[in-house]
Design a protein around this motif. Structure first.
Motif, short mmCIF file in Angstrom:
data_model
loop_
_atom_site.label_atom_id
_atom_site.label_comp_id
_atom_site.label_asym_id
_atom_site.label_seq_id
_atom_site.Cartn_x
_atom_site.Cartn_y
_atom_site.Cartn_z
N LEU A 73 0.85 -1.19 0.00
CA LEU A 73 0.00 0.00 0.00
C LEU A 73 0.89 1.24 0.00
N VAL A 74 0.71 2.12 -1.00
CA VAL A 74 1.50 3.35 -1.08
C VAL A 74 0.56 4.53 -1.34
N THR A 75 1.05 5.74 -1.00
CA THR A 75 0.34 6.95 -1.38
C THR A 75 1.25 7.76 -2.31
N ASP A 76 0.77 8.93 -2.71
CA ASP A 76 1.55 9.72 -3.66
C ASP A 76 2.90 10.13 -3.08
N ALA A 77 2.95 10.38 -1.77
CA ALA A 77 4.19 10.81 -1.13
C ALA A 77 4.12 10.55 0.36
N GLY A 78 5.21 10.04 0.92
CA GLY A 78 5.27 9.84 2.36
C GLY A 78 4.63 8.54 2.80
N THR A 79 4.13 8.55 4.04
CA THR A 79 3.63 7.34 4.68
C THR A 79 2.12 7.23 4.56
N PRO A 80 1.60 6.13 4.03
CA PRO A 80 0.16 5.96 3.92
C PRO A 80 -0.53 6.02 5.29
N ALA A 81 -1.80 6.42 5.27
CA ALA A 81 -2.68 6.42 6.45
C ALA A 81 -2.36 7.52 7.45
N VAL A 82 -1.44 8.44 7.11
CA VAL A 82 -1.15 9.58 7.98
C VAL A 82 -1.51 10.84 7.20
N SER A 83 -2.74 11.35 7.42
CA SER A 83 -3.30 12.45 6.63
C SER A 83 -3.26 12.13 5.14
N ASP A 84 -3.40 10.88 4.82
CA ASP A 84 -3.44 10.37 3.45
C ASP A 84 -4.35 9.14 3.46
N PRO A 85 -4.86 8.73 2.29
CA PRO A 85 -5.64 7.49 2.27
C PRO A 85 -4.84 6.31 2.80
N GLY A 86 -5.53 5.32 3.31
CA GLY A 86 -4.86 4.12 3.79
C GLY A 86 -5.36 3.61 5.12
N ALA A 87 -5.79 4.53 6.00
CA ALA A 87 -6.21 4.10 7.35
C ALA A 87 -7.42 3.17 7.29
N TYR A 142 2.16 17.80 18.76
CA TYR A 142 0.79 17.37 18.52
C TYR A 142 0.51 17.57 17.04
N PHE A 143 0.35 16.46 16.32
CA PHE A 143 0.11 16.53 14.88
C PHE A 143 -1.39 16.50 14.62
N ASP A 144 -1.90 17.52 13.92
CA ASP A 144 -3.34 17.61 13.67
C ASP A 144 -3.71 17.47 12.20
N GLY A 145 -2.73 17.24 11.34
CA GLY A 145 -3.03 17.07 9.92
C GLY A 145 -3.51 18.36 9.27
N PHE A 146 -4.45 18.26 8.34
CA PHE A 146 -5.00 19.43 7.66
C PHE A 146 -6.10 20.05 8.51
N LEU A 147 -6.04 21.36 8.71
CA LEU A 147 -7.11 22.08 9.38
C LEU A 147 -8.32 22.18 8.45
N PRO A 148 -9.53 22.43 8.99
CA PRO A 148 -10.71 22.56 8.13
C PRO A 148 -10.54 23.66 7.08
N ALA A 149 -11.14 23.46 5.92
CA ALA A 149 -11.06 24.46 4.84
C ALA A 149 -11.89 25.70 5.15
N SER A 150 -12.98 25.52 5.88
CA SER A 150 -13.84 26.64 6.26
C SER A 150 -13.15 27.51 7.30
N GLY A 151 -13.17 28.83 7.07
CA GLY A 151 -12.51 29.74 8.00
C GLY A 151 -13.05 29.64 9.42
N SER A 152 -14.37 29.61 9.58
CA SER A 152 -14.96 29.56 10.92
C SER A 152 -14.62 28.24 11.61
N GLN A 153 -14.67 27.14 10.86
CA GLN A 153 -14.34 25.84 11.45
C GLN A 153 -12.84 25.75 11.76
#
Length: 290
Positions: free
Chosen positions: A82-96, A133-144
């Motif tokens: 199992l691979v993703t486009d870059a880096g480690t799968p399942a960490v803020s990427d598909p795979g989990a 503390y790794f939080d991945g991608f923040l929400p795209a919505s400004g308020s969120q």
């Protein structure tokens, strides 16, 4: 009866192809098939290293369905990487989802570690305080996004995020507004690639730095917000107390404390003690629900 196969979770380079490990190459060479986030992207990586294997598409839109197909192949005795486009799968990427389903099916999952943008950024940021503390991608919505940052504000260690180029300026502005301009920020951009940039500054200066050179807004980012080292005054600040008092005028104590915790990011126990004190000092509130 066929022996059950193995799912290998293989990290691939985040930019520089020289960062792939020998173990990753050996694994990709020996498996029966490779499950990839984007087969078009992965075929270039495999071609570069002279590897030819059947490719299976596993991305965020088909991950649940793909997991069942992979399980059938694994149960039939095939081994899959199992691979993703870059880096480690399942960490803020598909795979989990795939990994979870495969493990629940009783099939062996083997990690083949390698490049990680988070670890690469931390290693070059020079942050002396331990932990993050790794939080991945923040929400795209400004308020969120601002609400999420508020909920993370009290965490006493480095906060680590991913961010895309088209949101970088507004994201950093929200960080300044919510977390305070006095905290240090390290922006790690295009790690291991030709235009790699690692820049540290105060949050209050970060937007100006990004706007001074539009090239610095390109590429993928790792954002590291350093720990807040400023000494905090004892007790709750006036604004927090004002919010708590106002909520207590309209809501039962427990609801007021819960909402104040969400709004201010303060510790619930501290707010609860303060609310009890405010209630005790307010004769007109004697009849309210505790």
């Amino acid at each position: 009866m066929n022996e059950i196969g193995t799912l290998y979770v293989v990290a691939t380079p985040i930019g520089n192809l020289g960062d792939i490990s020998q173990r990753a190459l050996d694994t990709l060479q020996k498996v029966d098939a490779i499950a990839a986030e984007d087969t078009r992207h992965s075929v270039g990586l495999l071609r570069h290293f002279g590897i030819s294997k059947p490719l299976l598409a596993v991305h965020e839109h088909n991950e649940q369905q793909s997991a069942q197909g992979l399980i059938k192949k694994l149960q039939a005795g095939e081994s899959i990487a199992l691979v993703t486009d870059a880096g480690t799968p399942a960490v803020s990427d598909p795979g989990a989802v795939v990994v979870q389903a495969v493990r629940q099916a009783g099939i062996k999952v083997v990690p083949v570690p390698g490049a990680s943008a988070v670890i690469a950024a931390l290693s070059a940021a020079g942050i002396v305080q331990s932990g993050f503390y790794f939080d991945g991608f923040l929400p795209a919505s400004g308020s969120q996004r601002r609400k999420r940052l508020q909920s993370l504000k009290a965490i006493p260690t480095t906060l680590v995020f991913y961010e895309a180029p088209h949101r970088i300026v507004e994201c950093v502005q929200d960080m300044q507004d919510v977390l305070g301009g006095a905290r240090q920020l390290t922006l790690a951009r295009e790690l291991t690639k030709t235009f790699e940039t690692i820049h540290s500054c105060l949050l209050t200066d970060a937007v100006d730095w990004l706007n001074a050179d539009l090239n610095q807004q390109r590429g993928e980012f790792v954002l590291l917000v350093h720990p807040d080292l400023q000494e905090k005054p004892e007790g709750l600040d006036e604004e927090t107390l004002r919010i708590l008092k106002r909520l207590l005028q309209e809501l039962p104590l427990k609801q007021a404390v819960a909402l104040a915790t969400d709004i201010t990011g303060q510790k619930k126990n501290e707010l609860y003690e303060a609310a009890l004190a405010l209630k005790a000092a307010s004769p007109q509130s004697q009849g309210n629900e505790p």
